[in-house]
Design a protein around this motif. Structure first.
Motif, PDB file in Angstrom:
ATOM      1  N   GLY A  17       0.923  -1.251  -0.012  1.00 53.34           N
ATOM      2  CA  GLY A  17      -0.132   0.005  -0.059  1.00 53.34           C
ATOM      3  C   GLY A  17       0.818   1.491  -0.174  1.00 53.34           C
ATOM      4  N   VAL A  18       2.179   1.188   0.095  1.00 52.86           N
ATOM      5  CA  VAL A  18       3.116   2.338   0.043  1.00 52.86           C
ATOM      6  C   VAL A  18       3.675   2.321  -1.191  1.00 52.86           C
ATOM      7  CG1 VAL A  18       5.097   3.317   0.882  1.00 52.86           C
ATOM      8  CG2 VAL A  18       3.401   2.245   2.652  1.00 52.86           C
ATOM      9  N   GLY A  19       3.338   3.427  -2.074  1.00 52.63           N
ATOM     10  CA  GLY A  19       3.920   3.522  -3.577  1.00 52.63           C
ATOM     11  C   GLY A  19       4.566   4.645  -3.674  1.00 52.63           C
ATOM     12  N   ALA A  20       5.119   4.887  -5.025  1.00 45.24           N
ATOM     13  CA  ALA A  20       5.762   6.185  -5.360  1.00 45.24           C
ATOM     14  C   ALA A  20       5.508   7.389  -4.664  1.00 45.24           C
ATOM     15  CB  ALA A  20       5.905   6.113  -6.804  1.00 45.24           C
ATOM     16  N   ARG A  24       7.986   9.569  -1.960  1.00 46.47           N
ATOM     17  CA  ARG A  24       8.103  11.134  -2.309  1.00 46.47           C
ATOM     18  C   ARG A  24       7.803  11.977  -1.156  1.00 46.47           C
ATOM     19  NH1 ARG A  24       7.168   9.330  -7.734  1.00 46.47           N
ATOM     20  NH2 ARG A  24       8.974   8.884  -8.785  1.00 46.47           N
ATOM     21  N   ALA A  25       6.456  11.866  -0.754  1.00 46.29           N
ATOM     22  CA  ALA A  25       6.061  12.692   0.179  1.00 46.29           C
ATOM     23  C   ALA A  25       6.988  12.412   1.495  1.00 46.29           C
ATOM     24  CB  ALA A  25       4.633  12.456   0.589  1.00 46.29           C
ATOM     25  N   LEU A  26       7.234  11.330   1.822  1.00 42.68           N
ATOM     26  CA  LEU A  26       8.075  10.908   3.100  1.00 42.68           C
ATOM     27  C   LEU A  26       9.300  11.841   2.910  1.00 42.68           C
ATOM     28  CD1 LEU A  26       7.070   7.209   3.789  1.00 42.68           C
ATOM     29  CD2 LEU A  26       6.584   9.346   5.228  1.00 42.68           C
ATOM     30  N   SER A  42       2.677   9.741  15.036  1.00 48.21           N
ATOM     31  CA  SER A  42       1.878  11.114  14.819  1.00 48.21           C
ATOM     32  C   SER A  42       2.786  12.055  13.931  1.00 48.21           C
ATOM     33  CB  SER A  42       2.098  11.939  16.067  1.00 48.21           C
ATOM     34  OG  SER A  42       3.558  11.979  16.655  1.00 48.21           O
ATOM     35  N   ALA A  43       3.998  11.904  13.631  1.00 49.18           N
ATOM     36  CA  ALA A  43       4.573  12.737  12.595  1.00 49.18           C
ATOM     37  C   ALA A  43       4.155  12.233  11.287  1.00 49.18           C
ATOM     38  CB  ALA A  43       6.099  12.598  12.913  1.00 49.18           C
ATOM     39  N   TYR A  44       3.795  11.328  10.970  1.00 48.38           N
ATOM     40  CA  TYR A  44       3.373  10.889   9.503  1.00 48.38           C
ATOM     41  C   TYR A  44       1.973  11.685   9.197  1.00 48.38           C
ATOM     42  CZ  TYR A  44       6.526   6.991   9.827  1.00 48.38           C
ATOM     43  OH  TYR A  44       7.678   6.341   9.867  1.00 48.38           O
ATOM     44  N   SER A  45       1.229  12.102  10.162  1.00 46.65           N
ATOM     45  CA  SER A  45      -0.105  12.713   9.933  1.00 46.65           C
ATOM     46  C   SER A  45       0.421  14.260   9.267  1.00 46.65           C
ATOM     47  CB  SER A  45      -0.757  13.003  11.102  1.00 46.65           C
ATOM     48  OG  SER A  45      -0.158  13.608  12.209  1.00 46.65           O
ATOM     49  N   ARG A  48       1.342  15.028   4.988  1.00 39.86           N
ATOM     50  CA  ARG A  48       0.390  15.068   3.958  1.00 39.86           C
ATOM     51  C   ARG A  48       0.235  13.947   2.886  1.00 39.86           C
ATOM     52  NH1 ARG A  48       0.782  21.593   1.705  1.00 39.86           N
ATOM     53  NH2 ARG A  48       0.620  22.678   3.760  1.00 39.86           N
ATOM     54  N   LEU A  49      -0.021  12.817   3.623  1.00 47.04           N
ATOM     55  CA  LEU A  49       0.097  11.376   2.986  1.00 47.04           C
ATOM     56  C   LEU A  49      -1.659  11.194   2.521  1.00 47.04           C
ATOM     57  CD1 LEU A  49       2.220   9.136   5.229  1.00 47.04           C
ATOM     58  CD2 LEU A  49       3.046  10.639   3.152  1.00 47.04           C
ATOM     59  N   ASP A  50      -1.682  10.701   1.593  1.00 46.79           N
ATOM     60  CA  ASP A  50      -2.980  10.191   1.263  1.00 46.79           C
ATOM     61  C   ASP A  50      -3.374   9.354   2.524  1.00 46.79           C
ATOM     62  OD1 ASP A  50      -4.348   7.379   0.023  1.00 46.79           O
ATOM     63  OD2 ASP A  50      -4.797   9.160  -0.979  1.00 46.79           O
ATOM     64  N   THR A  51      -4.893   9.356   2.702  1.00 49.01           N
ATOM     65  CA  THR A  51      -5.478   8.624   3.693  1.00 49.01           C
ATOM     66  C   THR A  51      -5.097   7.172   3.913  1.00 49.01           C
ATOM     67  OG1 THR A  51      -7.083  10.492   3.886  1.00 49.01           O
ATOM     68  CG2 THR A  51      -7.651   8.295   5.043  1.00 49.01           C
ATOM     69  N   THR A  52      -5.515   6.500   2.781  1.00 52.90           N
ATOM     70  CA  THR A  52      -5.294   5.251   2.192  1.00 52.90           C
ATOM     71  C   THR A  52      -3.724   4.719   2.400  1.00 52.90           C
ATOM     72  OG1 THR A  52      -7.018   4.916   0.836  1.00 52.90           O
ATOM     73  CG2 THR A  52      -5.620   3.105   1.014  1.00 52.90           C
ATOM     74  N   ALA A  53      -2.889   5.417   2.115  1.00 57.07           N
ATOM     75  CA  ALA A  53      -1.375   5.230   2.254  1.00 57.07           C
ATOM     76  C   ALA A  53      -1.092   5.568   3.710  1.00 57.07           C
ATOM     77  CB  ALA A  53      -0.684   6.064   1.260  1.00 57.07           C
ATOM     78  N   HIS A  54      -1.487   6.429   4.217  1.00 58.20           N
ATOM     79  CA  HIS A  54      -1.166   6.715   5.875  1.00 58.20           C
ATOM     80  C   HIS A  54      -1.536   5.484   6.468  1.00 58.20           C
ATOM     81  CE1 HIS A  54      -1.861   8.171   9.728  1.00 58.20           C
ATOM     82  NE2 HIS A  54      -0.998   9.269   9.461  1.00 58.20           N
ATOM     83  N   ALA A  55      -2.697   5.113   6.265  1.00 62.17           N
ATOM     84  CA  ALA A  55      -3.290   3.815   7.285  1.00 62.17           C
ATOM     85  C   ALA A  55      -2.367   2.687   6.794  1.00 62.17           C
ATOM     86  CB  ALA A  55      -4.578   3.548   6.678  1.00 62.17           C
TER      87      ALA A  55
END
Length: 209
Positions: A17-20, A24-26, A42-45, A48-55
């Motif tokens: 579920g973690v893609g390109a 790049r956002a990370l 908490s830092a990942y929030s 600005r990650l996509d909600t699905t990718a964040h989960a």
């Protein structure tokens, strides 16, 4: 890329579920994959990650051991090239969302050749389709062109086979990991080995397994 950065990039890429776009956002938010890996949930929030990718990131990170993942590459003679390295194909950067990293077995140098042609087709080719491949591909390889296909049953496998018969470079681009267990269809694992040991390459944007 330094070994530590490569290790953590590979670890992130191994999370389903973690893609390109997420990678790049990370990198943009934390400055490095190593810093991103060591950050708390908490830092990942704030990245600005996509909600699905964040989960997916939060759910999958604890099940990944970066050292074990990078050792899989060494054991499998798998190399990786990220988008910042000179070995990354420049033309690949022209697509909408290029892979951040490529994995491969065989010769990475074949990716840097100027002339490649993709030969793709049905998994159930007609006799005419096979004859056409046999007529066209040797003329391409005689001109120094590398044959790219997907290692699928049918025309794809035929294209790779003809290129090998002509002692020409061929590249198999997979929708799975490049480790033998992940290669699909299983009956083409031997073909993948022949490609990687004959000056060609078997590549993917997906990590092993």
């Amino acid at each position: 890329m330094e070994l530590a950065e490569a290790k953590f990039l590979n670890a992130f890429n191994a999370i389903p579920g973690v893609g390109a776009a997420t990678l790049r956002a990370l990198k943009k938010h934390f400055g490095s994959y190593q810093a991103a890996w060591r950050a708390g949930e908490s830092a990942y929030s704030l990245a600005r990650l996509d909600t699905t990718a964040h989960a997916a990131l939060v759910a999958g990170k604890n099940s990944i051991d970066p050292d074990q993942e990078i050792q899989k590459l060494a054991r499998g003679n798998i190399w990786m090239i990220n988008e910042e390295e000179t070995g990354y194909p420049a033309i690949l950067k022209e697509i909408t969302v290029p892979p951040v990293v490529l994995y491969g077995r065989g010769s990475p140098d074949v990716l840097m050749r100027q002339a490649h042609i993709a030969v793709v087709g049905t998994r159930r080719p007609t006799s005419y389709g096979l004859e056409a491949a046999e007529a066209i591909i040797p003329r391409l390889t005689d001109a120094g062109i590398s044959i790219v296909s997907g290692l699928a049953t049918g025309i794809d496998a035929k294209a790779h086979e003809i290129a090998l018969q002509e002692k020409a470079a061929t590249i198999a681009v997979l929708g799975s990991g490049v480790d033998p267990v992940s290669i699909f269809p299983p009956e083409n694992r031997g073909l993948a080995e022949r490609i990687s040991s004959s000056g060609g390459a078997v590549i993917s944007e997906y990590s092993p397994d």
